[in-house]
Write an enzyme that holds these catalytic residues in place. Structure first.
Site, PDB file in Angstrom:
ATOM      1  N   LYS B  83       0.811  -1.223   0.000  1.00 20.46           N
ATOM      2  CA  LYS B  83       0.000   0.000   0.000  1.00 20.46           C
ATOM      3  C   LYS B  83       0.836   1.262   0.000  1.00 20.46           C
ATOM      4  CE  LYS B  83      -0.449  -0.608   4.932  1.00 20.46           C
ATOM      5  NZ  LYS B  83      -0.114  -2.035   5.015  1.00 20.46           N
ATOM      6  N   LYS B 183      -4.050   3.914   2.126  1.00 21.34           N
ATOM      7  CA  LYS B 183      -5.199   3.237   1.517  1.00 21.34           C
ATOM      8  C   LYS B 183      -6.186   4.255   0.946  1.00 21.34           C
ATOM      9  CE  LYS B 183      -4.492  -0.638   4.648  1.00 21.34           C
ATOM     10  NZ  LYS B 183      -4.793  -1.157   6.005  1.00 21.34           N
TER      11      LYS B 183
END
Lengths: 409, 409
Positions: B83, B183
């Site tokens: 991520k 995210k």
């Protein structure tokens, strides 16, 4: 600001052109549609040969089936929202798509706009799914939610659903579980890489759920939902698919799905417990799912490829309902005299059904009757059926008031 | 019974062969892995040229970034769970994949096993997403849930999370919102077909949330969650992305997400409100997402195609936090004397922030202080900041005890 057509073109990588719209009543004005594109001859349209994608939102078996297979034969991929057809003839349609080297996508067929088919077919393609359990019919969830929250009876809640447009004039397909059963067949087939047809799905409607059942459910810390449940057997060698009302604990994520919303709970080896939630029906949500599929099919077309086809390699057999193992909540009307509980308990034991709890209470109006509520441990549906048949033959059992499965524990 | 490798082969249409595993400590025994396949030279492995797919689960920026671009240059597609890297350099990595004609998939980078990237990129490709709001960090949700359900303070709840293995020895990345911000950047970029980098995401941790805040939240029928919120501005011309603790109504589907679970709520024009729920982290859930991507990439490889690449055509700018419009819950410690409320209300009015409710109460210990709780209507973050600054300058305001945004209404 871009227009929606511009967005689709940007996302696909090429513009999408509307080639024609086949309708039953061409005279009905359709805003934004060039009247020259409207026809009543659907067959001629799908046979044109220069069509890349046919979107089928007719519903029902025919003429949808013939139009879809004709579309494949004439070089088109198909996006469908037709749950009944997919549940009945999914294998044949996938085979026709495969022979033609075309795509068959149908996200809108199950749970409206909720992305479900694609996550099951693709996102979880490296995992082993063991159970799919969901609320896949908004009409019945609206009715049950109304009964739960207001204490209304079934008919009263149905009348309100009808008045608000959540239930159709003939609600049979919804309340008898036919709609949910078609979706269960589709979901089970995809989840277990096997073929599951509509006829394989055990189906029980929710017209006999009463406010007394909701009271019983609350006593157990549960509510009642109409569930579609697709399970892999413990030994992995077979699967089951069923639709019926069931008690589920209030703490289960599905218990808090209100109104006409849908939600599907998926359990797999590696991912664990997943849930997908959203509106299960309606014009706009269906359009979202159909257009998502349209973009995917067009991208595939540009790439000169097709998406994943049917995956039925596991070929697991579908076991009958009698093989399903779950817990049961049984309400009995019994004679209010000593020894009844012992008699009843003996019948359960003789059929191999182990009792978890029993609650016995005299009727407030006396009259020599009492009610007995039995909650069992996990047992097969066949054992439970045998138990209930034997209970009905006891002199001291005046009636079996209700039998409800208990799920999600 | 089939083995897992057989299942993957059946679902892909060809067997998958493990070509090599690059690790830091080759001496650690790995059950089921042929020791001859284990190497410490990751660069040599991705340069081999006969590798179809590289799975990157190293995390962090380097050496992951160089290994991924090297893999593309040598003919491999990449599945990543990274991520931080995707949030920082997603555009460059997508460009490298595109130049090489290879795939870059990363479902595991956001919310573990929950299918989210694929539904946003594909299922909703025909829809217009307006908001993505989610609980995307399990550690902080565990801590906040514990504080909510037991009345524990932050430190006590963190200690329990650490003891149970939900929090790392250094929990900074989680509790300060860095993980969630990465995210949010990835989700916003995909949802809005634009580029959103980690630096574009406003970030506020949850270390200052107190049990008093939870008491305030309960007074409003709310709980507190650390949320990642990506929004399209009302005029459609820009987007915002932010991570901060917020009050949300107990009736909101995100409010009932317990423990270390994640859930992401998506609002779009046509589909309406969708939610995706599941375990947000852990070895097995990550493996589920990675293997799902692996199957997809292998299918693409067999079809001679690639899946959807970056879609950033909309190129919407990211507005600063000051432009975000929401509601606020502000607790003030004020002098307990007449006229204070009028003063405070004037400051709100002067900054164009409209007050919804005010609750004023004297302290039980007297001492000339009172507390004032103000809940506002929707206002920009800039207006609220100006208001708070002016409030701090009032003689009668002894302190601003807490400011919390109110979302999901």
């Amino acid at each position: 600001m871009t227009t929606h057509a511009d967005d689709l073109a940007a996302r696909i990588g090429a513009p999408v052109e509307l080639a024609g719209v086949a309708v039953r009543r061409p005279s009905r004005v359709r805003a934004g549609i060039d009247p020259a594109l409207v026809t009543t001859d659907a067959t001629a349209l799908v046979k044109r040969g220069d069509i890349d994608v046919v979107v089928e939102v007719i519903g029902g078996i025919e003429p949808a089936r013939t139009l879809i297979t004709t579309a494949f034969e004439h070089g088109a991929s198909v996006v469908s929202a037709n749950k009944a057809l997919l549940a009945q003839d999914g294998a044949a349609l996938h085979a026709a798509a495969g022979e033609a080297g075309k795509d068959l996508y149908y996200e809108a067929a199950v749970a409206g706009a909720i992305p479900l088919i694609r996550p099951l077919r693709e996102s979880l393609a490296g995992d082993k799914i063991n159970r799919v359990m969901g609320i896949v019919n908004g009409t019945t969830n609206f009715i049950l939610d109304k009964m739960d929250s207001t204490g209304a009876g079934y008919q009263e809640a149905l009348d309100e659903a009808t008045a608000l447009g959540y239930a159709e004039a003939d609600p049979t397909a919804d309340v008898e579980g036919f709609d949910a059963a078609a979706k269960a067949a589709i979901l089970a087939g995809i989840a277990f890489h096997s073929r599951v047809r509509l006829d394989d799905v055990y189906r029980e409607g929710m017209t006999e759920v009463t406010s007394a059942d909701f009271a019983s459910a609350r006593n157990m810390g549960c509510t009642i939902k109409l569930l579609a449940i697709c399970e892999r057997a413990a030994d992995g060698g077979s699967v089951t698919a069923r639709v019926h009302p069931a008690m589920i604990p209030l703490t289960h994520p599905l218990a808090s799905v209100r109104g006409a919303y849908n939600a599907v709970f998926v359990e797999s080896d590696a991912a664990g417990q997943l849930m997908f939630y959203g509106p299960g029906a309606g014009g706009a949500p269906t359009a979202s799912a159909v257009l998502g599929d349209l973009v995917a099919v067009c991208r595939n077309r540009l790439a000169g490829a097709t998406g994943p086809g049917e995956s039925a390699y596991a070929a697991l057999p579908v076991s009958p309902m009698g093989d399903v193992v779950t817990r049961y909540h049984i309400s009995l009307d019994v004679a209010d005299k000593p020894g009844v509980l012992a008699q009843v308990a003996t019948v359960f034991a003789e059929h191999g059904v182990s009792i978890d709890t029993v609650r016995q209470q005299g009727r407030p109006d006396g009259g020599g009757e009492a009610s007995l509520v039995v909650v069992t441990h996990r047992a097969s549906d066949a054992s439970l059926s045998g138990t209930v048949e034997a209970l009905r033959n006891l002199d001291t059992v005046r009636g079996v008031a209700s039998i409800m499965r208990v799920e999600g524990e």
